[in-house]
Enzyme design. Structure first.
Site, PDB file in Angstrom:
ATOM      1  N   ASP A 226     -11.890  -5.282  -0.015  1.00  0.00           N
ATOM      2  CA  ASP A 226     -10.994  -5.797  -1.049  1.00  0.00           C
ATOM      3  C   ASP A 226     -11.239  -7.313  -1.150  1.00  0.00           C
ATOM      4  O   ASP A 226     -12.148  -7.745  -1.844  1.00  0.00           O
ATOM      5  CB  ASP A 226      -9.557  -5.445  -0.663  1.00  0.00           C
ATOM      6  CG  ASP A 226      -8.534  -5.796  -1.729  1.00  0.00           C
ATOM      7  OD1 ASP A 226      -8.878  -5.809  -2.916  1.00  0.00           O
ATOM      8  OD2 ASP A 226      -7.370  -6.063  -1.375  1.00  0.00           O
TER       9      ASP A 226
ATOM     10  N   ARG B 187      -1.728   8.939   2.357  1.00  0.00           N
ATOM     11  CA  ARG B 187      -3.036   8.980   3.018  1.00  0.00           C
ATOM     12  C   ARG B 187      -3.722  10.337   2.909  1.00  0.00           C
ATOM     13  O   ARG B 187      -4.939  10.420   2.898  1.00  0.00           O
ATOM     14  CB  ARG B 187      -2.900   8.666   4.509  1.00  0.00           C
ATOM     15  CG  ARG B 187      -2.696   7.212   4.823  1.00  0.00           C
ATOM     16  CD  ARG B 187      -2.932   6.965   6.314  1.00  0.00           C
ATOM     17  NE  ARG B 187      -2.282   5.753   6.754  1.00  0.00           N
ATOM     18  CZ  ARG B 187      -2.790   4.530   6.617  1.00  0.00           C
ATOM     19  NH1 ARG B 187      -3.966   4.367   6.054  1.00  0.00           N
ATOM     20  NH2 ARG B 187      -2.130   3.479   7.038  1.00  0.00           N
TER      21      ARG B 187
HETATM   22  P1  IMP Z   1      -9.562  -6.969   2.782  1.00  0.00           P
HETATM   23  O1  IMP Z   1      -9.490  -7.653   4.090  1.00  0.00           O
HETATM   24  O2  IMP Z   1      -8.773  -7.677   1.711  1.00  0.00           O
HETATM   25  O3  IMP Z   1     -10.978  -6.688   2.322  1.00  0.00           O
HETATM   26  O4  IMP Z   1      -8.773  -5.627   2.905  1.00  0.00           O
HETATM   27  C1  IMP Z   1      -9.232  -4.597   3.592  1.00  0.00           C
HETATM   28  C2  IMP Z   1      -8.139  -3.619   3.950  1.00  0.00           C
HETATM   29  O5  IMP Z   1      -7.036  -3.629   3.055  1.00  0.00           O
HETATM   30  C3  IMP Z   1      -8.736  -2.262   3.863  1.00  0.00           C
HETATM   31  O6  IMP Z   1      -9.267  -1.899   5.102  1.00  0.00           O
HETATM   32  C4  IMP Z   1      -7.580  -1.397   3.438  1.00  0.00           C
HETATM   33  O7  IMP Z   1      -6.953  -0.876   4.578  1.00  0.00           O
HETATM   34  C5  IMP Z   1      -6.639  -2.323   2.704  1.00  0.00           C
HETATM   35  N1  IMP Z   1      -6.750  -2.149   1.241  1.00  0.00           N
HETATM   36  C6  IMP Z   1      -7.299  -2.992   0.355  1.00  0.00           C
HETATM   37  N2  IMP Z   1      -7.217  -2.525  -0.899  1.00  0.00           N
HETATM   38  C7  IMP Z   1      -6.598  -1.326  -0.805  1.00  0.00           C
HETATM   39  C8  IMP Z   1      -6.217  -0.324  -1.776  1.00  0.00           C
HETATM   40  O8  IMP Z   1      -6.445  -0.408  -3.003  1.00  0.00           O
HETATM   41  N3  IMP Z   1      -5.591   0.765  -1.276  1.00  0.00           N
HETATM   42  C9  IMP Z   1      -5.322   0.936   0.048  1.00  0.00           C
HETATM   43  N4  IMP Z   1      -5.675   0.041   0.977  1.00  0.00           N
HETATM   44  C10 IMP Z   1      -6.299  -1.090   0.558  1.00  0.00           C
HETATM   45 MG    MG Z   2      -5.055   0.015   5.296  1.00  0.00          MG
END
Ligand code: IMP
Ligand code: MG
Length: 187
Positions: free
Chosen positions: A110, A172
């Site tokens: 993300d 989930r």
């Molecule tokens: P990041 O550190 O922002 O890249 O986020 C990573 C984590 O956020 C992922 O491992 C997911 O667990 C959670 N995440 C990010 N976007 C989503 C989404 O659209 N749905 C569910 N979980 C998300």
């Molecule tokens: Mg998560």
């Protein structure tokens, strides 16, 4: 027609069970080719809990090269709200990965903070190689640069649930990946 059967929190199905499984098989095939010849003890797939648990189970069963599985648990979110760059290590891997070929298995990139954190953490443990497999990627949301070697799907900037992914620990176990209605997290 399908819409009638959707929980009312789900806006639409982004990826059907069938589409996901087909792509998971392709990823497993590619991984099996790329890691052909490594020894079981030397190849570890590390799933990131909780989000990747279903993807991990489906992927590892399709990778034909002998490998070990391990898990770690991280947390970076409260509900759908990102706390810029805050990643908490909840549970570490059991395996000593020095000298091993390590493949991180993550649900989604993300902002990229979680994967960047993990890649930095694991690299410091001197693996023989380190690669990343992510089921989903939201390029529009990236705040840090991350390298994903095996990617399932690029998706738009929407909150998705199902196939392991949650919102506030819900949804989930939906078999598909669906877009959550924005009204759910704007409540
Ligand atoms: P990041 O550190 O922002 O890249 O986020 C990573 C984590 O956020 C992922 O491992 C997911 O667990 C959670 N995440 C990010 N976007 C989503 C989404 O659209 N749905 C569910 N979980 C998300
Ligand atoms: Mg998560």
């Amino acid at each position: 027609m399908l819409k009638v059967l959707l929980p009312h929190s789900i806006e639409r199905v982004l990826l059907t069970e069938e589409t996901i499984m087909q792509r998971v098989q392709e990823l497993a095939d590619q991984i099996s080719i790329d890691y052909a010849g490594v020894r079981n003890e030397d190849f570890i797939l590390v799933g990131v809990l909780k989000g990747a648990f279903i993807f991990m189970a489906d992927l590892t069963r399709r990778v034909t090269v002998p490998h070990r599985v391990d898990f770690m648990a991280l947390s970076s979110y409260q509900g759908a709200v990102a706390r810029a760059g805050t990643v908490r290590l909840i549970m570490d891997t059991r395996a000593d990965m020095a000298g091993c070929h390590v493949l991180i298995v993550e649900d989604i990139a993300d902002t990229g903070y979680t994967l960047a954190y993990l890649q930095r953490l694991f690299q410091a443990r001197n693996p023989a190689s380190l690669r990343t497999c992510a089921l989903l990627n939201k390029p529009a949301r990236h705040e840090v640069e991350v390298k994903v070697d095996y990617l399932g799907f690029e998706i738009p900037d929407v909150w998705v649930v199902g196939y392991g992914l949650d919102f506030a620990d819900r949804f989930r176990t939906l078999p598909y990946i669906g877009e959550l209605k924005s009204s759910v997290y704007q409540e």
